[in-house]
Design an enzyme around this catalytic site. Structure first.
Site, mmCIF file in Angstrom:
data_model
loop_
_atom_site.group_PDB
_atom_site.id
_atom_site.type_symbol
_atom_site.label_atom_id
_atom_site.label_comp_id
_atom_site.label_asym_id
_atom_site.label_seq_id
_atom_site.Cartn_x
_atom_site.Cartn_y
_atom_site.Cartn_z
ATOM 1 N N THR A 67 72.292 66.583 13.568
ATOM 2 C CA THR A 67 73.212 67.552 12.984
ATOM 3 C C THR A 67 74.657 67.092 13.127
ATOM 4 O O THR A 67 75.489 67.333 12.242
ATOM 5 C CB THR A 67 73.023 68.932 13.643
ATOM 6 O OG1 THR A 67 71.690 69.387 13.394
ATOM 7 C CG2 THR A 67 74.003 69.952 13.092
ATOM 8 N N HIS A 70 75.328 64.902 10.336
ATOM 9 C CA HIS A 70 75.481 65.687 9.105
ATOM 10 C C HIS A 70 76.860 66.343 9.057
ATOM 11 O O HIS A 70 77.503 66.390 8.003
ATOM 12 C CB HIS A 70 74.387 66.757 9.020
ATOM 13 C CG HIS A 70 73.027 66.227 8.691
ATOM 14 N ND1 HIS A 70 72.741 65.582 7.515
ATOM 15 C CD2 HIS A 70 71.868 66.246 9.389
ATOM 16 C CE1 HIS A 70 71.461 65.235 7.493
ATOM 17 N NE2 HIS A 70 70.906 65.629 8.626
#
Length: 309
Positions: A39, A42
Site C-alpha cells: 500500500t 501504491h
C-alpha cells in the site's frame, strides 16, 4: 524529527516534522519497527485515492508506550511494547454500529490519511494499541498485515481437510498459507518465483507449483474448495475463478489498481455455484493476530527480508 513523507508523486522523502502532541484519549508511541507495505508503494504512485498528500507513511508498526495523556483510559503502561491498529473508525455510522467498522466511510488510517509510523514518535488513540508479550518489535509490526489475513481466512471459511489454493507467495500469501495449514487444510501454493515457492513449504504448504492444473472439470469435483488470490493482478484474479471446484469459494485478497476490471462469465459462476468474496483491510483481527504471533507456531520473523536503521 525526521519522517518518511509522501511529498510528491512517485517519491517518499525524508523531511522534518514537529514532535506529535497528544489529545485526550491518546498515547505517545516511540516507534521501534515499521514495515513497508505494498500500500505504501501504491500511495507513492498516487494509486490510493484516500491517501493524504504529505502524510507520514507507515501503517504496519509497533513501538513502546512513551507517554500517556492524563485523560486517557488504557490498560497499557509506559514501556509496554504495543502493536498498532491503524484504522480509526467514527463509531457512529451504520457500519460501525453493526460490527463492520473497517467499512466506515469516514475511517481514518494512520499512515494513510494521518501521520504514521515511519517516524520516531507518533500519537495514536488508546483504542489503537494492542499490548504484546514475548515477541520482538519487528515481529509485532507484522500484527497489522496478519490481522488482514485473519479476516481473509475467516472470509474463506475453510474447514479442516479442505483443499486450498493460494495464488502468490509474497508476505500476505505466506501468511494465508500458514493460517490455512495450521487450521488443517491441505494447501497448494502457486508462485512463479522458486525462492518464494521454497519459502511457502516452510510456512506449511503441502504442494507448490508454478503452473496450476486442477486435473479435470470442476463440475466433476476437480479443483479446490477455497482459492485465495493474493497477487492483485486481473489475470490471476480471473484465473482464480477457474481453479475452484463446483460449490467452491474464491477470495480476492490481492489489491488491484483502481479502474482495473476482470472478465467474469456469469454462466460459469452460476453453473459452478461459485462464491466470490473480497476482503478490505482488517475487521476486529488485531487481538487474534497478536496472540497468533505470540504462539510462534510459525517462524514469523522469516517474513522479514531486510532491516534498516
Amino acid at each position: 524529527m525526521k519522517v518518511a513523507s509522501w511529498e510528491t508523486l512517485g517519491a517518499i522523502s525524508m523531511v522534518e516534522k514537529p514532535m506529535p502532541t497528544m489529545s485526550p484519549g491518546d498515547v505517545l508511541i516511540r516507534v521501534a519497527a515499521s514495515g513497508i507495505c505494498g500500500t505504501d508503494l501504491h500511495i507513492c504512485k498516487g494509486e490510493t485515492p484516500h491517501a493524504s498528500n504529505k502524510v507520514t507513511i507507515g501503517h504496519e508498526f509497533a513501538g513502546y508506550v512513551e507517554d500517556i495523556h492524563p485523560e486517557t483510559v488504557t490498560l497499557a503502561k509506559v514501556g509496554d511494547l504495543v502493536a498498532i491498529d491503524p484504522n480509526i473508525p467514527c463509531n457512529q455510522c451504520t457500519f460501525c454500529r453493526n460490527k463492520k467498522y473497517h467499512l466506515c466511510p469516514t475511517l481514518r488510517c494512520i499512515g494513510v490519511t494521518c501521520n504514521g509510523g515511519m517516524a520516531k514518535y507518533v500519537a495514536v488513540p488508546s483504542s489503537a494499541i494492542f499490548i504484546t508479550h514475548g515477541i520482538s518489535p519487528e515481529v509485532a509490526s507484522l500484527a497489522e498485515p496478519l490481522s488482514c489475513v485473519v479476516h481473509a481466512v475467516d472470509t474463506g471459511a475453510i474447514k479442516s481437510g479442505d483443499r486450498v489454493l493460494v495464488i502468490g507467495a509474497g508476505p500476505i500469501g505466506l501468511m494465508v498459507t500458514a493460517l490455512c495449514a495450521t487450521g488443517g487444510a491441505h494447501v497448494t501454493v502457486s508462485e512463479l518465483n522458486q525462492m518464494r515457492r521454497e519459502k511457502a513449504l516452510e510456512f506449511g504448504a503441502s504442494v507448490t507449483t508454478d503452473k496450476v492444473d486442477i486435473g479435470g472439470d470442476p463440475i466433476k469435483g476437480f479443483g479446490f474448495d477455497v482459492v485465495f488470490e493474493c497477487v492483485g493482478l486481473p489475470t490471476t484474479m480471473e484465473a482464480a475463478l477457474g481453479y475452484a471446484k463446483a460449490g467452491g469459494t474464491v477470495v480476492w485478497v490481492g489489491v488491484a489498481k483502481p479502474g482495473v476490471t476482470v472478465p467474469v462469465s456469469p454462466f460459469m459462476v452460476y453453473r459452478h455455484e461459485l462464491t466470490i468474496k473480497s476482503t478490505y483491510t482488517n475487521a476486529f483481527g488485531m487481538d487474534r493476530a497478536v496472540k497468533i504471533l505470540a504462539d510462534n507456531k510459525v517462524n514469523w520473523a522469516d517474513l522479514i527480508s531486510h532491516t534498516m536503521y
